[in-house]
Design an enzyme around this catalytic site. Sequence first.
Site, PDB file in Angstrom:
ATOM      1  N   GLU A  90       0.683  -1.918   0.360  1.00  0.00           N
ATOM      2  CA  GLU A  90       0.200   0.161   0.094  1.00  0.00           C
ATOM      3  C   GLU A  90       0.948   1.284   0.275  1.00  0.00           C
ATOM      4  O   GLU A  90       2.010   1.414   0.631  1.00  0.00           O
ATOM      5  CB  GLU A  90      -1.018   0.126   0.986  1.00  0.00           C
ATOM      6  N   CYS A 103       2.883   7.633   1.478  1.00  0.00           N
ATOM      7  CA  CYS A 103       3.492   7.637   2.472  1.00  0.00           C
ATOM      8  C   CYS A 103       3.377   5.988   1.920  1.00  0.00           C
ATOM      9  O   CYS A 103       2.578   5.186   1.654  1.00  0.00           O
ATOM     10  CB  CYS A 103       2.408   7.104   3.784  1.00  0.00           C
ATOM     11  N   CYS A 110       5.585  -7.643   7.354  1.00  0.00           N
ATOM     12  CA  CYS A 110       5.766  -7.014   8.736  1.00  0.00           C
ATOM     13  C   CYS A 110       6.464  -8.096   9.892  1.00  0.00           C
ATOM     14  O   CYS A 110       5.570  -8.903  10.014  1.00  0.00           O
ATOM     15  CB  CYS A 110       5.546  -5.918   9.741  1.00  0.00           C
ATOM     16  N   CYS A 114       3.928  -6.511  16.323  1.00  0.00           N
ATOM     17  CA  CYS A 114       2.681  -4.592  17.315  1.00  0.00           C
ATOM     18  C   CYS A 114       1.757  -5.013  17.851  1.00  0.00           C
ATOM     19  O   CYS A 114       1.154  -5.268  16.754  1.00  0.00           O
ATOM     20  CB  CYS A 114       2.990  -3.468  16.720  1.00  0.00           C
ATOM     21  N   CYS A 117      -0.693  -2.643  15.547  1.00  0.00           N
ATOM     22  CA  CYS A 117      -1.065  -2.812  13.836  1.00  0.00           C
ATOM     23  C   CYS A 117      -1.613  -3.777  13.064  1.00  0.00           C
ATOM     24  O   CYS A 117      -1.665  -4.711  13.318  1.00  0.00           O
ATOM     25  CB  CYS A 117       1.044  -2.522  13.454  1.00  0.00           C
ATOM     26  N   CYS A 331      -2.055   1.743   8.380  1.00  0.00           N
ATOM     27  CA  CYS A 331      -1.370   0.849   6.767  1.00  0.00           C
ATOM     28  C   CYS A 331      -2.215  -0.308   8.078  1.00  0.00           C
ATOM     29  O   CYS A 331      -2.270  -0.665   8.753  1.00  0.00           O
ATOM     30  CB  CYS A 331       0.835   1.085   7.429  1.00  0.00           C
TER      31      CYS A 331
HETATM   32  N1  SAH Z   1       7.568  -0.198  11.303  1.00  0.00           N
HETATM   33  C1  SAH Z   1       8.063   0.929  11.324  1.00  0.00           C
HETATM   34  C2  SAH Z   1       7.234   1.757  10.524  1.00  0.00           C
HETATM   35  C3  SAH Z   1       6.067   1.829  10.154  1.00  0.00           C
HETATM   36  S1  SAH Z   1       4.315   1.661  10.883  1.00  0.00           S
HETATM   37  C4  SAH Z   1       7.027   1.764  12.743  1.00  0.00           C
HETATM   38  O1  SAH Z   1       7.228   1.509  13.556  1.00  0.00           O
HETATM   39  O2  SAH Z   1       7.271   3.175  13.181  1.00  0.00           O
HETATM   40  C5  SAH Z   1       4.200   3.381  11.270  1.00  0.00           C
HETATM   41  C6  SAH Z   1       3.193   3.771  12.091  1.00  0.00           C
HETATM   42  O3  SAH Z   1       1.984   3.668  12.032  1.00  0.00           O
HETATM   43  C7  SAH Z   1       4.011   3.708  13.790  1.00  0.00           C
HETATM   44  O4  SAH Z   1       4.224   4.334  13.894  1.00  0.00           O
HETATM   45  C8  SAH Z   1       3.249   2.883  13.943  1.00  0.00           C
HETATM   46  O5  SAH Z   1       3.657   2.386  15.263  1.00  0.00           O
HETATM   47  C9  SAH Z   1       1.803   3.178  13.600  1.00  0.00           C
HETATM   48  N2  SAH Z   1       0.524   2.545  13.669  1.00  0.00           N
HETATM   49  C10 SAH Z   1       0.217   0.976  13.432  1.00  0.00           C
HETATM   50  N3  SAH Z   1      -0.760   0.917  14.037  1.00  0.00           N
HETATM   51  C11 SAH Z   1      -1.143   1.721  14.423  1.00  0.00           C
HETATM   52  C12 SAH Z   1      -3.069   1.945  14.753  1.00  0.00           C
HETATM   53  N4  SAH Z   1      -3.411   1.053  14.799  1.00  0.00           N
HETATM   54  N5  SAH Z   1      -3.177   3.369  14.925  1.00  0.00           N
HETATM   55  C13 SAH Z   1      -2.039   4.165  15.074  1.00  0.00           C
HETATM   56  N6  SAH Z   1      -1.018   3.784  14.485  1.00  0.00           N
HETATM   57  C14 SAH Z   1      -1.148   3.088  14.255  1.00  0.00           C
END
Ligand code: SAH
Length: 341
Positions: A90, A103, A110, A114, A117, A331
């Site tokens: 995406e 973006c 990944c 997390c 996510c 994302c």
């Molecule tokens: N792996 C990298 C970049 C991709 S995620 C990282 O962890 O920074 C981009 C951002 O979106 C990160 O800050 C991540 O923690 C956040 N993110 C992921 N899922 C999310 C959600 N459900 N709500 C808000 N932010 C989210």
Amino acid sequence: MTDIRSMLPEELEQAFKDMGQPKYRAGQVFDWLTRGVSSFDEMTNLPKGLREELKNEYVIPMLTCLKKQVSREDGTIKYLWELPDGNAVETVVMRYRYGNTVCISSQVGCRQGCAFCASTIGGLVRSLTPAEMLCEVLYSQLESGVPIGHIVLMGIGEPLDNFDNVMRFLQLVNHPKGMNIGMRHISLSTCGLTEKFDKLAAYHLQLTLSVSLHAPDDETRSKIMPANRGRGVEELISACERYYAETGRRISFEYAMIDGVNDTPYHAELLAKHARRVGAHVNLIPLNHVEESRFEPSKPEAMKAFQKILKDAGVNATVRRKLGGDIDASCGQLRKKLAEK
Ligand code: SAH
């Protein structure tokens, strides 16, 4: 076969020299690539024989648009691109007051796990090549007609888990003969792979390093971000300190606010302490709800109180405006839906 789109102009020049071709031919080819062509036959100012020779040695990776969604609320555009091997990623085009921003994803899936996510649900399939990341920027601009001035590596994947390809992508997209996007207009976001911070700092890039902190203490952070286990918050904050000292570039902390998990005054005070220590700017983000997850965004009152504690402690904290809410712009959500079909 060699991927020609991942090559820097200087490398192309060398390759053309080795083929007995004049240097300017390399410049012509790089120009065509930057204009988005996907075959050597479109490079009409090259002699036919040379085009045939190139076809035998090189491939030109390209992306195919599988799906495009445009937000009616704010014009945010979300693309689902098919990669040459059939995988999909995406890319989101956002219009901010300071400029149009793309973006991009850095991996297919990944492996950071997390808990909040959507990108991590199916694990990691593979990392993207420099050319594929470049194509995300290039094709988003060409397809949408929106001139891109800023890039954030905040899509699917962990950029520091694909270090060498991301570095090469940055050189390509920043190249004056290519898209020429300034490093100061690029943000790289990481969940905190601290072992890569010094290596990144050594490049002295003018980009912004965004650290997805999301919790200021080990107990909370290790619960929601497995990357914290075995590293820890103290190691992360000291890596940030060294990064700032080495590059002079201020770090920003991303903090997704999750109801009852990381949004208490205790968390705010500890976060303020870390932010002051490294001179970081804090971005507060209301959590985007992900279907599979039990987490909910913090209540507006909790966010306000949290922000006030940060401000009172002298920390610069902003609440990020949410874009593209009607098109699942956060994302991983679109790719996941495709995989479920
Ligand atoms: N792996 C990298 C970049 C991709 S995620 C990282 O962890 O920074 C981009 C951002 O979106 C990160 O800050 C991540 O923690 C956040 N993110 C992921 N899922 C999310 C959600 N459900 N709500 C808000 N932010 C989210």
